[in-house]
Design a protein around this motif. Structure first.
Motif, PDB file in Angstrom:
ATOM      1  N   GLY A   1      48.314  37.961  30.830  1.00  0.00           N
ATOM      2  CA  GLY A   1      49.162  38.808  30.017  1.00  0.00           C
ATOM      3  C   GLY A   1      49.754  39.973  30.790  1.00  0.00           C
ATOM      4  O   GLY A   1      50.016  41.031  30.257  1.00  0.00           O
ATOM      5  N   GLY A   2      49.990  39.800  32.113  1.00  0.00           N
ATOM      6  CA  GLY A   2      50.597  40.867  32.900  1.00  0.00           C
ATOM      7  C   GLY A   2      49.597  41.885  33.425  1.00  0.00           C
ATOM      8  O   GLY A   2      49.971  42.828  34.106  1.00  0.00           O
ATOM      9  N   ILE A   3      48.313  41.717  33.143  1.00  0.00           N
ATOM     10  CA  ILE A   3      47.326  42.711  33.564  1.00  0.00           C
ATOM     11  C   ILE A   3      47.050  42.616  35.067  1.00  0.00           C
ATOM     12  O   ILE A   3      46.659  43.588  35.692  1.00  0.00           O
ATOM     13  N   ASP A   4      47.269  41.445  35.671  1.00  0.00           N
ATOM     14  CA  ASP A   4      47.023  41.297  37.104  1.00  0.00           C
ATOM     15  C   ASP A   4      47.747  42.360  37.919  1.00  0.00           C
ATOM     16  O   ASP A   4      47.182  42.972  38.817  1.00  0.00           O
ATOM     17  N   GLY A   5      49.036  42.570  37.631  1.00  0.00           N
ATOM     18  CA  GLY A   5      49.808  43.563  38.367  1.00  0.00           C
ATOM     19  C   GLY A   5      49.279  44.966  38.170  1.00  0.00           C
ATOM     20  O   GLY A   5      49.258  45.775  39.096  1.00  0.00           O
ATOM     21  N   VAL A   6      48.824  45.268  36.964  1.00  0.00           N
ATOM     22  CA  VAL A   6      48.238  46.572  36.677  1.00  0.00           C
ATOM     23  C   VAL A   6      46.975  46.772  37.512  1.00  0.00           C
ATOM     24  O   VAL A   6      46.755  47.832  38.094  1.00  0.00           O
TER      25      VAL A   6
ATOM     26  N   ARG B   1      53.824  50.345  36.407  1.00  0.00           N
ATOM     27  CA  ARG B   1      52.532  49.665  36.251  1.00  0.00           C
ATOM     28  C   ARG B   1      51.412  50.674  35.973  1.00  0.00           C
ATOM     29  O   ARG B   1      50.476  50.376  35.232  1.00  0.00           O
ATOM     30  N   PHE B   2      51.502  51.860  36.583  1.00  0.00           N
ATOM     31  CA  PHE B   2      50.537  52.899  36.251  1.00  0.00           C
ATOM     32  C   PHE B   2      50.646  53.271  34.772  1.00  0.00           C
ATOM     33  O   PHE B   2      49.638  53.472  34.088  1.00  0.00           O
ATOM     34  N   ALA B   3      51.887  53.369  34.270  1.00  0.00           N
ATOM     35  CA  ALA B   3      52.080  53.685  32.854  1.00  0.00           C
ATOM     36  C   ALA B   3      51.506  52.584  31.977  1.00  0.00           C
ATOM     37  O   ALA B   3      50.875  52.853  30.943  1.00  0.00           O
ATOM     38  N   ASP B   4      51.706  51.311  32.391  1.00  0.00           N
ATOM     39  CA  ASP B   4      51.126  50.185  31.644  1.00  0.00           C
ATOM     40  C   ASP B   4      49.598  50.255  31.658  1.00  0.00           C
ATOM     41  O   ASP B   4      48.941  49.949  30.655  1.00  0.00           O
ATOM     42  N   ALA B   5      49.038  50.651  32.815  1.00  0.00           N
ATOM     43  CA  ALA B   5      47.577  50.753  32.922  1.00  0.00           C
ATOM     44  C   ALA B   5      47.042  51.807  31.959  1.00  0.00           C
ATOM     45  O   ALA B   5      46.048  51.579  31.266  1.00  0.00           O
ATOM     46  N   MET B   6      47.696  52.950  31.909  1.00  0.00           N
ATOM     47  CA  MET B   6      47.247  54.018  31.014  1.00  0.00           C
ATOM     48  C   MET B   6      47.328  53.583  29.563  1.00  0.00           C
ATOM     49  O   MET B   6      46.440  53.865  28.756  1.00  0.00           O
TER      50      MET B   6
END
Length: 337
Positions: A274-279, A309-314
């Motif tokens: 679900g796109g988490i790999d890049g995060v 990606r940092f924003a997605d991680a947060m």
């Protein structure tokens, strides 16, 4: 008449700060160093009340008082301590829950006695052998598809057996529309050989999996009418030669389903898909001390993409800062894969 929108919750409330304290802490952060009079002016509040609130922030350890001036502590240290205290309280609550779960056998015995007195015992079958376990699950699924299978796996040895023995037939049953698998596993089993590959296949076939720091025991429910319990609560299957009790009674199934739902609500998603790999990639490199430009060069991305990606991680981790995201990612085991 306008519809009133619900007020957004203050994330600092979770750490023990009420809205007034959160607002005061934010004001002190912006002033950095100020007297009680200066803080009261900034808050547009009476000095005596602001003074009492500042003393409480000092007690909580988020503000320091030096020679009549109040100095904001760095949020990473101040809130990190509150986060650690909150996690300690959650761990203690988890231990109390586990203790309560340990009494289940006694409660079941009491229930059995009452049930037997009224209408005779409910069906309990002693099942032996790994082959019998997964064949029983698939057999029940064939009778009433799609059957929801909820299972908790407590340790590395049971997880290794799942990868080798159970994953293929259960994933095949999912692809045929016979099963819907939900599983909770310990986060430290994610690095075991073959786990990522099989869990990825499980998710692609429509199953779901989440992780916890600690899973209290092996158990499962198969649809609304059947449940599996180990010979000893808190144990796993391999250590007992895959001997377990298969029960067919609604009250036990309902109890275990409720337990699973409680654990599921506390568990976290897998750190991939679900796109988490890049995060996870940018968080790992940041944990090594690399800046945005270096991370971008390492991954062949633009700096803008790295920051996105940092924003997605947060957002994914419910974090208020990159530091908080790193702490939460480490707790979930994302940085060690």
């Amino acid at each position: 008449m306008r519809n009133a929108s619900p007020a957004a919750s203050d994330p600092l409330e979770t750490l023990g700060l009420d809205p007034a304290q959160s607002a005061l802490y934010t004001a002190v952060l912006r002033l950095h160093r100020a007297t009680v009079t200066e803080v009261a002016q900034a808050m547009d509040g009476p000095i005596d009340r602001v003074s009492r609130q500042l003393d409480e922030l000092v007690r909580l350890g988020v503000v320091d008082e030096q020679s009549g001036e109040y100095l904001a502590r760095h949020p990473a240290g101040a809130l990190g301590r509150l986060i650690a205290e909150r996690l300690d309280r959650l761990a203690e609550e988890s231990r109390r829950i586990d203790s309560a779960l340990g009494s289940i056998r006694g409660l079941i015995h009491d229930y059995d006695a009452g049930r037997d007195y009224q209408s005779g015992p409910f069906p309990v079958e002693l099942v032996s052998g790994a082959d019998v376990l997964y064949e029983s699950v698939v057999g029940m699924a064939v009778q009433s598809p799609p059957m929801e299978l909820l299972t908790a796996i407590p340790d590395e040895r049971t997880m290794t057996d799942f990868v080798r023995k159970f994953a293929d037939p259960w994933i095949d049953a999912q692809e045929r529309g016979l099963l819907r698998v939900h599983m909770i596993i310990p986060v430290d089993t994610l690095s075991l050989p073959g786990v990522r590959e099989q869990l990825t296949r499980l998710l692609e076939a429509g199953g779901q999996a989440r992780t916890l720091d600690r899973v209290p025991s092996w158990f499962m429910t198969a649809g609304p009418d059947a449940a599996g319990l180990p010979a000893l609560w808190g144990g796993n299957l391999p250590d007992h030669a895959y001997n377990f009790y298969l029960l067919r009674t609604p009250i036990v199934v309902g109890l275990l389903r409720s337990l699973f739902e409680e654990l599921w609500a506390r568990a976290v998603p897998l750190p991939w898909g679900g796109g988490i790999d890049g995060v996870v990639q940018v968080l790992r490199l940041a944990a090594q001390g690399m800046c945005d430009d270096s991370i971008a060069r390492q991954l062949g991305l633009s700096v803008r993409t790295v920051r996105a990606r940092f924003a997605d991680a947060m957002s994914e981790l419910g974090a208020q800062s990159r530091f908080h995201a790193g702490v939460e990612a480490s707790r979930r085991g994302w940085l060690g894969q």
